[in-house]
Design a protein around this motif. Structure first.
Motif, PDB file in Angstrom:
ATOM      1  N   ASP A 101      -5.156   3.936  11.024  1.00 13.80           N
ATOM      2  CA  ASP A 101      -4.211   4.126   9.927  1.00 13.80           C
ATOM      3  C   ASP A 101      -4.763   5.093   8.893  1.00 13.80           C
ATOM      4  O   ASP A 101      -4.027   5.876   8.276  1.00 13.80           O
ATOM      5  CB  ASP A 101      -3.898   2.786   9.249  1.00 13.80           C
ATOM      6  CG  ASP A 101      -2.961   1.911  10.066  1.00 13.80           C
ATOM      7  OD1 ASP A 101      -2.260   2.443  10.948  1.00 13.80           O
ATOM      8  OD2 ASP A 101      -2.941   0.687   9.820  1.00 13.80           O
ATOM      9  N   ASP A 102      -6.074   5.054   8.693  1.00 11.61           N
ATOM     10  CA  ASP A 102      -6.726   5.931   7.726  1.00 11.61           C
ATOM     11  C   ASP A 102      -6.996   7.327   8.297  1.00 11.61           C
ATOM     12  O   ASP A 102      -6.786   8.338   7.612  1.00 11.61           O
ATOM     13  CB  ASP A 102      -8.048   5.291   7.278  1.00 11.61           C
ATOM     14  CG  ASP A 102      -8.863   6.194   6.364  1.00 11.61           C
ATOM     15  OD1 ASP A 102      -8.311   6.670   5.360  1.00 11.61           O
ATOM     16  OD2 ASP A 102     -10.056   6.428   6.664  1.00 11.61           O
ATOM     17  N   ASP A 144      -6.849  -0.399  11.463  1.00 13.89           N
ATOM     18  CA  ASP A 144      -7.028   0.031  10.075  1.00 13.89           C
ATOM     19  C   ASP A 144      -7.720   1.393  10.011  1.00 13.89           C
ATOM     20  O   ASP A 144      -7.375   2.247   9.181  1.00 13.89           O
ATOM     21  CB  ASP A 144      -7.827  -1.013   9.300  1.00 13.89           C
ATOM     22  CG  ASP A 144      -7.086  -2.346   9.175  1.00 13.89           C
ATOM     23  OD1 ASP A 144      -5.858  -2.370   9.448  1.00 13.89           O
ATOM     24  OD2 ASP A 144      -7.736  -3.350   8.839  1.00 13.89           O
TER      25      ASP A 144
END
Length: 356
Positions: free
Chosen positions: A274-275, A271
């Motif tokens: 992904d950011d 995550d």
């Protein structure tokens, strides 16, 4: 100049400790004699910021080499030894335990003997001020169930891998040298560290490297093995506190109060990536793959670090979320360091260990 010895100071935790020592202690910091054999996980490039600092002396020395250790003690006359040097990868200990016995047990014994011989030459004041701080692991305590209380300093030892057994033996030697010879020793038992300069065979740096490289993200078994995660900078701060103010002969557990399953860790890393470095399509979670569990895989580790907070006032500064974001950012900013270590022997090892 006063000096301390740091063994294994080109490795992950030791290297961070050396860098943080000079960054936090200021212009009047004691010098460090950095003693490292430079095995596969020792990396002098970690120490590049100290290349022109005269307070940092590097010695490529095996802690099993008594003559070399005696020479260093006689030359630099340290006021303390901080002992990180160890073979530390559980998987490697399963495939080749002999190196772990040699470095972690014989090496610690040899270092203790050299330190004891030197300590016995000191006058009363220097003898009382001397410290030998042994850095160990929570893995010596064995495995917990989901409902067991966390490891405390009085938890019985129950090591389950050649690595943890060798560290348990070294802990016992350090304790024995205090009770038999009166040596001023301290021991810390830490949980899983993460942060900058981590060799990419361990979970967090391996996942980051594989994710960015478009490779599978291997997770052992069902991914539900639990570890307590400690940011390496917090660990270094704890060691400085124990070295300065710890009670002689005592052990201190150092933990991050961050119990996470391996799957939770990998999901959080995906995550964050992904950011911070999004893929053209999809999520890094798409690369997760489950592989055969390793032999004797301990189910859960958890550290109770209240003694360290109660007696010395230490507690971690980073949460898991803040520490992991810092870690991912460091790896994104230091791809040259990563690529330098991800070569040759490392690639062969990963291919062998994580073959489907």
């Amino acid at each position: 100049m006063a000096h301390i010895f740091v063994t294994g100071g080109a490795g992950f935790i030791g290297g961070n400790f050396v860098l943080d020592w000079f960054a936090t202690q200021g212009a009047h910091a004691d010098g460090i004699v950095n003693i490292d054999k430079l095995t596969y996980a020792g990396n002098l490039k970690t120490l590049t910021p100290l290349e022109s600092d005269p307070r940092h002396v590097f010695s490529r020395t095996d802690i099993c080499d008594r003559d070399a250790l005696d020479t260093l003690f006689a030359q630099y006359k340290p006021r303390a030894v901080v002992h990180f040097a160890a073979e530390s990868h559980v998987d490697r200990s399963i495939h080749g335990p002999a190196e772990f016995i040699q470095t972690n047990i014989v090496g610690t014994f040899t270092l203790l003997e050299a330190a004891r011989a030197y300590w016995n030459t000191l006058d009363d004041g220097d003898k009382a001020a001397f410290r030998f701080l042994h850095v160990s692991t929570d893995e010596v305590f064995g495995s917990l169930s989901e409902t067991d209380p966390q490891f405390s300093e009085t938890t019985a030892y129950a090591p389950n891998s050649p690595y943890s057994a060798s560290k348990a033996a070294s802990d016992h030697l350090v304790r024995a040298y205090h009770h038999t010879y009166g040596m001023p020793v301290l021991t810390t038992n830490c949980s899983n560290n993460y942060g900058p300069y981590h060799f990419p065979e361990k979970l967090i740096p391996l996942v980051i490297a594989n994710a960015l490289g478009g490779k599978p993200l291997p997770i052992y078994g069902d991914g539900k093995n639990v570890r307590d995660w400690l940011y390496v900078g917090d660990h270094c701060a704890a060691i400085r506190e124990v070295l300065a103010r710890g009670c002689l002969g005592e052990t201190y557990n150092v933990g991050g109060w961050n119990e996470k399953t391996n799957l939770e860790v990998v999901h959080t890393l995906c995550d964050l990536l992904d950011d911070m470095r999004p893929k053209a399509t999809g999520s890094y979670r798409d690369q997760i793959t489950f592989v055969k569990d390793r032999p004797g895989h301990d189910r859960r580790y958890a550290i109770d670090a209240r003694k360290l907070e109660r007696e010395l006032g230490w507690k971690p500064a980073e949460t898991f979320e803040t520490g992991l974001r810092k870690t991912v950012q460091w790896y994104l900013d230091n791809q040259a360091w990563v690529q330098d270590v991800m070569s040759g022997e490392y690639r062969n090892w990963v291919s062998k260990q994580y073959a489907a």
